[in-house]
Design a protein around this motif. Structure first.
Motif, PDB file in Angstrom:
ATOM      1  N   MET A   1     -55.346  38.599 -82.795  1.00  0.00           N
ATOM      2  CA  MET A   1     -54.444  39.684 -83.135  1.00  0.00           C
ATOM      3  C   MET A   1     -54.972  40.413 -84.356  1.00  0.00           C
ATOM      4  SD  MET A   1     -50.463  39.500 -84.373  1.00  0.00           S
ATOM      5  CE  MET A   1     -50.036  38.417 -83.031  1.00  0.00           C
ATOM      6  N   ALA A   2     -54.767  41.734 -84.370  1.00  0.00           N
ATOM      7  CA  ALA A   2     -55.221  42.506 -85.515  1.00  0.00           C
ATOM      8  C   ALA A   2     -54.461  42.105 -86.762  1.00  0.00           C
ATOM      9  CB  ALA A   2     -55.016  43.999 -85.239  1.00  0.00           C
ATOM     10  N   GLN A   3     -55.131  42.149 -87.906  1.00  0.00           N
ATOM     11  CA  GLN A   3     -54.497  41.811 -89.165  1.00  0.00           C
ATOM     12  C   GLN A   3     -53.442  42.847 -89.492  1.00  0.00           C
ATOM     13  OE1 GLN A   3     -57.171  41.405 -92.405  1.00  0.00           O
ATOM     14  NE2 GLN A   3     -55.590  40.836 -93.870  1.00  0.00           N
ATOM     15  N   VAL A   4     -52.264  42.401 -89.916  1.00  0.00           N
ATOM     16  CA  VAL A   4     -51.162  43.298 -90.190  1.00  0.00           C
ATOM     17  C   VAL A   4     -51.274  43.830 -91.601  1.00  0.00           C
ATOM     18  CG1 VAL A   4     -48.675  43.502 -90.404  1.00  0.00           C
ATOM     19  CG2 VAL A   4     -49.648  42.088 -88.592  1.00  0.00           C
ATOM     20  N   SER A   5     -51.376  45.151 -91.716  1.00  0.00           N
ATOM     21  CA  SER A   5     -51.422  45.809 -93.018  1.00  0.00           C
ATOM     22  C   SER A   5     -50.067  46.415 -93.287  1.00  0.00           C
ATOM     23  CB  SER A   5     -52.503  46.898 -93.024  1.00  0.00           C
ATOM     24  OG  SER A   5     -52.451  47.628 -94.222  1.00  0.00           O
ATOM     25  N   LEU A   6     -49.358  45.899 -94.274  1.00  0.00           N
ATOM     26  CA  LEU A   6     -47.993  46.334 -94.514  1.00  0.00           C
ATOM     27  C   LEU A   6     -47.881  47.440 -95.553  1.00  0.00           C
ATOM     28  CD1 LEU A   6     -46.212  42.884 -94.568  1.00  0.00           C
ATOM     29  CD2 LEU A   6     -46.085  44.588 -92.780  1.00  0.00           C
ATOM     30  N   VAL A  11     -46.667  58.199-100.139  1.00  0.00           N
ATOM     31  CA  VAL A  11     -46.430  59.352 -99.290  1.00  0.00           C
ATOM     32  C   VAL A  11     -45.605  60.367-100.050  1.00  0.00           C
ATOM     33  CG1 VAL A  11     -45.358  60.172 -97.160  1.00  0.00           C
ATOM     34  CG2 VAL A  11     -46.496  57.942 -97.211  1.00  0.00           C
ATOM     35  N   LYS A  12     -46.107  61.590-100.095  1.00  0.00           N
ATOM     36  CA  LYS A  12     -45.353  62.660-100.731  1.00  0.00           C
ATOM     37  C   LYS A  12     -45.283  63.827 -99.782  1.00  0.00           C
ATOM     38  CE  LYS A  12     -44.805  65.295-104.984  1.00  0.00           C
ATOM     39  NZ  LYS A  12     -45.302  65.538-106.348  1.00  0.00           N
ATOM     40  N   ASN A  13     -44.077  64.314 -99.551  1.00  0.00           N
ATOM     41  CA  ASN A  13     -43.877  65.407 -98.620  1.00  0.00           C
ATOM     42  C   ASN A  13     -42.839  66.331 -99.204  1.00  0.00           C
ATOM     43  OD1 ASN A  13     -42.658  66.928 -96.365  1.00  0.00           O
ATOM     44  ND2 ASN A  13     -44.035  65.682 -95.092  1.00  0.00           N
ATOM     45  N   ALA A  23     -44.715  49.539-101.809  1.00  0.00           N
ATOM     46  CA  ALA A  23     -44.174  48.181-101.660  1.00  0.00           C
ATOM     47  C   ALA A  23     -42.811  48.210-100.974  1.00  0.00           C
ATOM     48  CB  ALA A  23     -44.057  47.511-103.024  1.00  0.00           C
ATOM     49  N   GLN A  24     -42.004  49.211-101.301  1.00  0.00           N
ATOM     50  CA  GLN A  24     -40.689  49.329-100.687  1.00  0.00           C
ATOM     51  C   GLN A  24     -40.803  49.671 -99.210  1.00  0.00           C
ATOM     52  OE1 GLN A  24     -38.143  52.198-102.562  1.00  0.00           O
ATOM     53  NE2 GLN A  24     -36.427  51.816-101.187  1.00  0.00           N
ATOM     54  N   ARG A  29     -40.515  47.961 -93.534  1.00  0.00           N
ATOM     55  CA  ARG A  29     -41.188  47.831 -92.232  1.00  0.00           C
ATOM     56  C   ARG A  29     -41.209  46.382 -91.768  1.00  0.00           C
ATOM     57  NH1 ARG A  29     -46.338  52.010 -92.966  1.00  0.00           N
ATOM     58  NH2 ARG A  29     -45.221  53.888 -92.323  1.00  0.00           N
ATOM     59  N   LEU A  30     -41.444  45.468 -92.687  1.00  0.00           N
ATOM     60  CA  LEU A  30     -41.465  44.055 -92.333  1.00  0.00           C
ATOM     61  C   LEU A  30     -40.087  43.598 -91.875  1.00  0.00           C
ATOM     62  CD1 LEU A  30     -42.979  41.416 -92.136  1.00  0.00           C
ATOM     63  CD2 LEU A  30     -42.534  41.016 -94.566  1.00  0.00           C
ATOM     64  N   LYS A  31     -39.039  44.036 -92.576  1.00  0.00           N
ATOM     65  CA  LYS A  31     -37.673  43.696 -92.179  1.00  0.00           C
ATOM     66  C   LYS A  31     -37.379  44.232 -90.781  1.00  0.00           C
ATOM     67  CE  LYS A  31     -35.538  43.559 -96.797  1.00  0.00           C
ATOM     68  NZ  LYS A  31     -34.558  44.241 -97.698  1.00  0.00           N
ATOM     69  N   GLN A  32     -37.834  45.458 -90.542  1.00  0.00           N
ATOM     70  CA  GLN A  32     -37.634  46.075 -89.237  1.00  0.00           C
ATOM     71  C   GLN A  32     -38.331  45.275 -88.141  1.00  0.00           C
ATOM     72  OE1 GLN A  32     -38.717  50.262 -89.590  1.00  0.00           O
ATOM     73  NE2 GLN A  32     -37.665  50.706 -87.690  1.00  0.00           N
ATOM     74  N   LEU A  33     -39.564  44.868 -88.409  1.00  0.00           N
ATOM     75  CA  LEU A  33     -40.342  44.129 -87.423  1.00  0.00           C
ATOM     76  C   LEU A  33     -39.697  42.784 -87.112  1.00  0.00           C
ATOM     77  CD1 LEU A  33     -42.967  44.147 -85.750  1.00  0.00           C
ATOM     78  CD2 LEU A  33     -44.093  43.017 -87.676  1.00  0.00           C
ATOM     79  N   ILE A  34     -39.193  42.099 -88.134  1.00  0.00           N
ATOM     80  CA  ILE A  34     -38.518  40.814 -87.928  1.00  0.00           C
ATOM     81  C   ILE A  34     -37.267  41.009 -87.077  1.00  0.00           C
ATOM     82  CG2 ILE A  34     -37.252  38.965 -89.082  1.00  0.00           C
ATOM     83  CD1 ILE A  34     -39.220  39.304 -91.444  1.00  0.00           C
ATOM     84  N   ALA A  35     -36.492  42.058 -87.380  1.00  0.00           N
ATOM     85  CA  ALA A  35     -35.272  42.326 -86.620  1.00  0.00           C
ATOM     86  C   ALA A  35     -35.599  42.640 -85.161  1.00  0.00           C
ATOM     87  CB  ALA A  35     -34.513  43.491 -87.253  1.00  0.00           C
TER      88      ALA A  35
END
Length: 222
Positions: A1-6, A11-13, A23-24, A29-35
């Motif tokens: 499996m590809a290494q997960v880059s979190l 990002v500025k828009n 970090a936030q 994203r990690l919380k989303q993936l677990i859910a």
């Protein structure tokens, strides 16, 4: 499996305000993936599970459309197609009829077929940018059929822990906060691959559960 880059870059828009803390963003994203993983493993009905896989992946990657194929020997059989509700021009029923009638043959040089054969993710910022020397190809044939415009493409294998590819998930046209079509972030690749791996395990479990309720002689579910 590809290494997960979190951790994505800041990002500025101008449409979304100041730069987001990497970090936030990574934590969310990690919380989303677990859910998502928990939700997929809790769904036991295969048809509903397949729909949920595509829906969760589209939402996670902010993709306009998503298609899931299941592998059957040298073929990729259509299972699910979804698109953004804003897209009146692209009918899900049209997509379903087309893919159900014409399964993808793995020996033909398609992007999804190449991913199924190699087990390697493909992320194309622009579908028209596929180099001629690549072992896969993109054509505008389906765009013409569906009156659609494919831009960015992210295709990932549904790969079991032992390495067997049981299907392919294809996401098309990532959108930014302003609704513009943009490339899929490279930082999402490992996360989408992890989601796809969770999906492969959930599909295997759902199939086994279906078989356990099916009479081997009559084919009727008990």
């Amino acid at each position: 499996m590809a290494q997960v880059s979190l951790a994505p870059p800041p990002v500025k828009n101008s449409d979304t305000g100041p730069a987001q803390d990497p970090a936030q963003v990574a934590t969310e994203r990690l919380k989303q993936l677990i859910a998502i993983g928990i939700a997929l493993t809790s769904e036991r009905e295969l048809s509903k599970l397949l729909e949920r896989i595509v829906g969760e992946a589209r939402q996670f990657a902010n993709a306009e459309t998503g298609t899931l194929f299941l592998r059957d020997g040298d073929l990729l059989l259509f299972a699910v197609a979804q698109n953004d509700g804003r897209l009146e021009r692209l009918s899900e029923s049209e997509m379903r009829r087309h893919f159900a009638a014409e399964p993808l043959v793995l020996t033909q040089p398609s992007i999804a077929g190449h991913v199924a054969l190699t087990g390697r993710l493909i992320n194309l910022p622009d579908a028209d940018g596929v180099a001629a020397e690549r072992p896969y190809a993109f054509t505008r044939e389906l765009d013409a059929v569906f009156r659609y415009q494919t831009g960015s493409v992210l295709v990932v294998p549904l790969q079991e822990p032992k390495g067997e590819v049981i299907g392919v998930l294809q996401l098309i046209n990532a959108r930014n906060a302003a609704g513009d079509v943009v490339p899929f972030e490279t930082e999402l690749e490992g996360l989408i691959q992890a989601l796809a791996s969770q999906a492969a395990v959930a599909i295997r479990n759902a199939r086994l559960e279906e078989l356990s309720f099916k009479d081997p002689l009559t084919g009727v579910y008990n």
